[in-house]
Design an enzyme around this catalytic site. Structure first.
Site, PDB file in Angstrom:
ATOM      1  N   LYS A  40       8.232   5.979   5.325  1.00  0.00           N
ATOM      2  CA  LYS A  40       7.827   5.885   4.102  1.00  0.00           C
ATOM      3  C   LYS A  40       6.314   5.466   3.584  1.00  0.00           C
ATOM      4  O   LYS A  40       6.665   6.068   2.549  1.00  0.00           O
ATOM      5  CB  LYS A  40       8.940   4.812   3.334  1.00  0.00           C
ATOM      6  CG  LYS A  40       8.901   3.617   3.455  1.00  0.00           C
ATOM      7  CD  LYS A  40       9.737   3.006   2.445  1.00  0.00           C
ATOM      8  CE  LYS A  40       9.580   1.321   2.841  1.00  0.00           C
ATOM      9  NZ  LYS A  40      10.875   0.973   2.045  1.00  0.00           N
TER      10      LYS A  40
ATOM     11  N   TYR B 216      13.318  -8.484 -14.119  1.00  0.00           N
ATOM     12  CA  TYR B 216      12.303  -7.281 -13.909  1.00  0.00           C
ATOM     13  C   TYR B 216      11.257  -8.502 -15.081  1.00  0.00           C
ATOM     14  O   TYR B 216      10.224  -8.064 -14.895  1.00  0.00           O
ATOM     15  CB  TYR B 216      12.414  -6.490 -13.191  1.00  0.00           C
ATOM     16  CG  TYR B 216      10.869  -4.982 -13.925  1.00  0.00           C
ATOM     17  CD1 TYR B 216      10.354  -5.490 -12.246  1.00  0.00           C
ATOM     18  CD2 TYR B 216      10.383  -4.730 -13.859  1.00  0.00           C
ATOM     19  CE1 TYR B 216       8.581  -4.833 -11.988  1.00  0.00           C
ATOM     20  CE2 TYR B 216       9.201  -3.700 -14.697  1.00  0.00           C
ATOM     21  CZ  TYR B 216       8.419  -4.038 -13.123  1.00  0.00           C
ATOM     22  OH  TYR B 216       7.455  -3.335 -12.935  1.00  0.00           O
TER      23      TYR B 216
ATOM     24  N   LYS C  88       7.668 -10.724 -14.149  1.00  0.00           N
ATOM     25  CA  LYS C  88       6.427  -9.738 -14.714  1.00  0.00           C
ATOM     26  C   LYS C  88       5.648 -10.580 -15.386  1.00  0.00           C
ATOM     27  O   LYS C  88       4.332 -10.751 -15.034  1.00  0.00           O
ATOM     28  CB  LYS C  88       6.328  -8.288 -15.048  1.00  0.00           C
ATOM     29  CG  LYS C  88       6.658  -7.197 -14.072  1.00  0.00           C
ATOM     30  CD  LYS C  88       5.841  -7.226 -12.252  1.00  0.00           C
ATOM     31  CE  LYS C  88       4.712  -6.084 -12.742  1.00  0.00           C
ATOM     32  NZ  LYS C  88       4.095  -6.690 -11.098  1.00  0.00           N
TER      33      LYS C  88
ATOM     34  N   ALA D  66       0.824  -1.296   0.121  1.00  0.00           N
ATOM     35  CA  ALA D  66      -0.099  -0.454   0.348  1.00  0.00           C
ATOM     36  C   ALA D  66       1.057   1.448   0.164  1.00  0.00           C
ATOM     37  O   ALA D  66       0.674   2.563  -0.510  1.00  0.00           O
ATOM     38  CB  ALA D  66      -0.783   0.059   1.816  1.00  0.00           C
TER      39      ALA D  66
HETATM   40  N1  LIG Z   1       5.857   2.408 -12.014  1.00  0.00           N
HETATM   41  C1  LIG Z   1       5.579   1.985 -12.925  1.00  0.00           C
HETATM   42  O1  LIG Z   1       6.151   2.805 -14.507  1.00  0.00           O
HETATM   43  C2  LIG Z   1       4.896   0.503 -13.195  1.00  0.00           C
HETATM   44  C3  LIG Z   1       4.787   0.002 -14.884  1.00  0.00           C
HETATM   45  C4  LIG Z   1       4.156  -1.047 -15.194  1.00  0.00           C
HETATM   46  C5  LIG Z   1       3.502  -1.611 -13.838  1.00  0.00           C
HETATM   47  N2  LIG Z   1       4.118  -1.842 -12.255  1.00  0.00           N
HETATM   48  C6  LIG Z   1       3.659  -2.559 -11.659  1.00  0.00           C
HETATM   49  O2  LIG Z   1       2.890  -1.531 -10.756  1.00  0.00           O
HETATM   50  C7  LIG Z   1       3.157  -1.872  -9.406  1.00  0.00           C
HETATM   51  C8  LIG Z   1       3.781  -0.505  -8.147  1.00  0.00           C
HETATM   52  O3  LIG Z   1       4.537  -0.100  -8.843  1.00  0.00           O
HETATM   53  P1  LIG Z   1       5.449   0.900  -8.109  1.00  0.00           P
HETATM   54  O4  LIG Z   1       5.876   1.713  -9.422  1.00  0.00           O
HETATM   55  O5  LIG Z   1       3.814   1.901  -7.394  1.00  0.00           O
HETATM   56  O6  LIG Z   1       6.686   0.354  -6.991  1.00  0.00           O
HETATM   57  P2  LIG Z   1       7.249   0.981  -5.997  1.00  0.00           P
HETATM   58  O7  LIG Z   1       6.982   2.156  -5.327  1.00  0.00           O
HETATM   59  O8  LIG Z   1       8.261   0.644  -5.810  1.00  0.00           O
HETATM   60  O9  LIG Z   1       5.639  -0.245  -4.873  1.00  0.00           O
HETATM   61  C9  LIG Z   1       6.473  -1.599  -5.421  1.00  0.00           C
HETATM   62  C10 LIG Z   1       5.725  -1.721  -3.429  1.00  0.00           C
HETATM   63  O10 LIG Z   1       5.815  -3.332  -3.427  1.00  0.00           O
HETATM   64  C11 LIG Z   1       6.245  -4.094  -1.730  1.00  0.00           C
HETATM   65  N3  LIG Z   1       7.170  -4.696  -2.296  1.00  0.00           N
HETATM   66  C12 LIG Z   1       7.966  -5.041  -2.423  1.00  0.00           C
HETATM   67  N4  LIG Z   1       8.874  -6.291  -2.529  1.00  0.00           N
HETATM   68  C13 LIG Z   1       7.896  -6.676  -1.406  1.00  0.00           C
HETATM   69  C14 LIG Z   1       8.032  -8.166  -0.362  1.00  0.00           C
HETATM   70  N5  LIG Z   1       8.909  -9.184  -1.002  1.00  0.00           N
HETATM   71  N6  LIG Z   1       6.737  -8.094   0.240  1.00  0.00           N
HETATM   72  C15 LIG Z   1       5.495  -7.405   0.794  1.00  0.00           C
HETATM   73  N7  LIG Z   1       5.831  -5.863  -0.151  1.00  0.00           N
HETATM   74  C16 LIG Z   1       6.862  -6.010  -1.294  1.00  0.00           C
HETATM   75  C17 LIG Z   1       6.919  -2.588  -1.519  1.00  0.00           C
HETATM   76  O11 LIG Z   1       7.578  -2.436  -0.254  1.00  0.00           O
HETATM   77  P3  LIG Z   1       8.481  -1.720   0.632  1.00  0.00           P
HETATM   78  O12 LIG Z   1       7.844   0.166   0.203  1.00  0.00           O
HETATM   79  O13 LIG Z   1       8.723  -2.235   1.369  1.00  0.00           O
HETATM   80  O14 LIG Z   1       9.601  -2.337  -0.399  1.00  0.00           O
HETATM   81  C18 LIG Z   1       6.184  -1.440  -2.458  1.00  0.00           C
HETATM   82  O15 LIG Z   1       5.422  -0.465  -1.674  1.00  0.00           O
HETATM   83  C19 LIG Z   1       4.134  -3.375  -9.257  1.00  0.00           C
HETATM   84  O16 LIG Z   1       3.822  -4.514  -9.818  1.00  0.00           O
HETATM   85  C20 LIG Z   1       5.063  -2.815 -10.644  1.00  0.00           C
HETATM   86  O17 LIG Z   1       5.766  -3.690 -10.885  1.00  0.00           O
HETATM   87  C21 LIG Z   1       4.305  -0.104 -12.343  1.00  0.00           C
END
Ligand SMILES: NC(=O)c1ccc[n+]([C@@H]2O[C@H](COP(=O)([O-])OP(=O)(O)OC[C@H]3O[C@@H](n4cnc5c(N)ncnc54)[C@H](OP(=O)(O)O)[C@@H]3O)[C@@H](O)[C@H]2O)c1
Length: 328
Positions: free
Chosen positions: A46, A164, A168, A16
């Site tokens: 954070k 990555y 995915k 979240a």
């Molecule tokens: N940003 C983009 O451009 C983009 C594009 C396409 C798809 N996505 C997808 O969108 C989703 C969110 O991405 P985002 O950009 O928002 O990334 P983000 O800000 O890095 O968020 C990822 C979240 O996943 C949590 N997480 C990672 N490993 C974990 C684990 N082992 N157990 C529990 N929680 C875990 C992180 O928690 P911590 O804070 O504790 O690390 C963080 O809250 C992902 O599925 C990503 O693949 C993102």
């Protein structure tokens, strides 16, 4: 907390505190949902922004959960009618142990979430995948626009060490496979590169991408093809596929195709007083045509998105107001 007698629709959002999940939680709260948000460390600063979202005091409950700890997910998902699985490790480009750091948490983590959803008789699960699970498909017919039938080639991702992308693609494929075998209603959304204002206080890759362009941090950049989408539009898409009974399977969410040159030209027009990089132009013209994909399936469900200009203005104004354009 929820008032006695009041029955709100209860959903869980994994990860979240992350960039996308925070906007989704904000949207869900504004639409009257009670949200179970999973975070790895509820005490970490954070995640502090979550408590300041409108309605969070009454309708957001944080759960400490880790994707590889099944029982922690069971507790967070209990009592929820729906789950948005957003969490995934977003690794730095080079990882010393990609299998352990990237692939296992993404794939086993997703299956753990789905197993817990199945046990809890959750009605629908929305899994956030990515356009990287679509685009790395060298065998897709040349010139044919990529749609939801197009999958990234897992072997090719492994061979090229795009861990990555690999994680995915595999996680999404396994999720849909699990859904079919276990009669769980799972829909997926594949967003392209997300930009937009932040709710959290720490800078992320999306922020850095625009900040670096506005500051000309690299003197030259290649004229690459980019697919961009606004963070708020992705949150809308996730809620839409959750609420829309006709949604099923995958949904590409990648509305804005631009070349780097066009993006820099748009930015220069809007914000002329910045130091932009020079664009290298040796990129093959063919590339743009050959990686086209569309978001028609989402559009047909009623999804609308902002113009790229609106997104750029909102993002830059946010960064300016937060002092982030001075700091880097
Ligand atoms: N940003 C983009 O451009 C983009 C594009 C396409 C798809 N996505 C997808 O969108 C989703 C969110 O991405 P985002 O950009 O928002 O990334 P983000 O800000 O890095 O968020 C990822 C979240 O996943 C949590 N997480 C990672 N490993 C974990 C684990 N082992 N157990 C529990 N929680 C875990 C992180 O928690 P911590 O804070 O504790 O690390 C963080 O809250 C992902 O599925 C990503 O693949 C993102």
């Amino acid at each position: 907390m929820e008032a006695a007698g009041e029955k709100k629709r209860r959903v869980c959002v994994t990860g979240a505190g992350g960039y996308l999940a925070s906007w989704l939680v904000k949207l869900l709260l504004s639409r009257g949902y009670f949200v179970h948000g999973t975070v790895r460390d509820p005490g970490d600063s954070k995640n502090a922004h979550l408590k300041n979202l409108d309605g969070a005091a009454e309708n957001l409950q944080l759960f400490k959960a880790e994707l590889l700890d099944y029982n922690s997910l069971v507790s967070a998902i209990a009592g929820c009618e729906g789950v948005f699985h957003v969490a995934t490790p977003v690794p730095p480009k080079k990882s010393s142990n990609p299998e352990v750091e990237v692939v296992v948490p993404a794939v086993t983590g997703t299956l753990n979430v789905l197993k817990a959803c199945s046990e809890a008789k959750v009605k629908r699960v929305v899994v956030v995948s990515s356009a990287v699970a679509v685009l790395m498909s060298p065998n897709w017919p040349k010139g044919k626009i990529r749609d939801e039938n197009c999958w990234s080639d897992e072997e090719y991702c492994r061979k090229t060490e795009n861990w990555y992308y690999y994680s995915k693609t595999l996680a999404e494929r396994e999720a849909l496979d699990f859904a079919e075998k276990n009669r769980l209603d799972v829909v997926t959304v594949c967003p392209s590169f997300i930009i937009g204002p932040l709710l959290q206080s720490n800078i992320n890759a999306s922020s850095l991408f625009l900040i670096n362009l506005l500051k000309g941090v690299r003197p030259t950049v290649e004229n690459k093809v980019l697919y961009l989408v606004d963070i708020r539009d992705v949150a809308d898409a996730l809620l839409l596929v959750y609420e829309e009974p006709n949604a099923s399977g995958r949904h590409i969410c990648a509305p804005h195709l631009v070349k780097m040159q066009d993006l820099v030209d748009m930015l220069k027009n809007l914000y002329p007083h910045h130091k932009y990089p020079e664009i290298l132009t040796e990129e093959e013209e063919e590339e743009e045509e050959d990686c086209e994909m569309h978001s028609v399936k989402l559009n047909n469900l009623g999804w609308k998105c902002r113009t790229l200009q609106e997104t750029l203005i909102d993002t830059i104004e946010y960064h300016r107001a937060a002092g982030l354009l001075d700091r880097v």
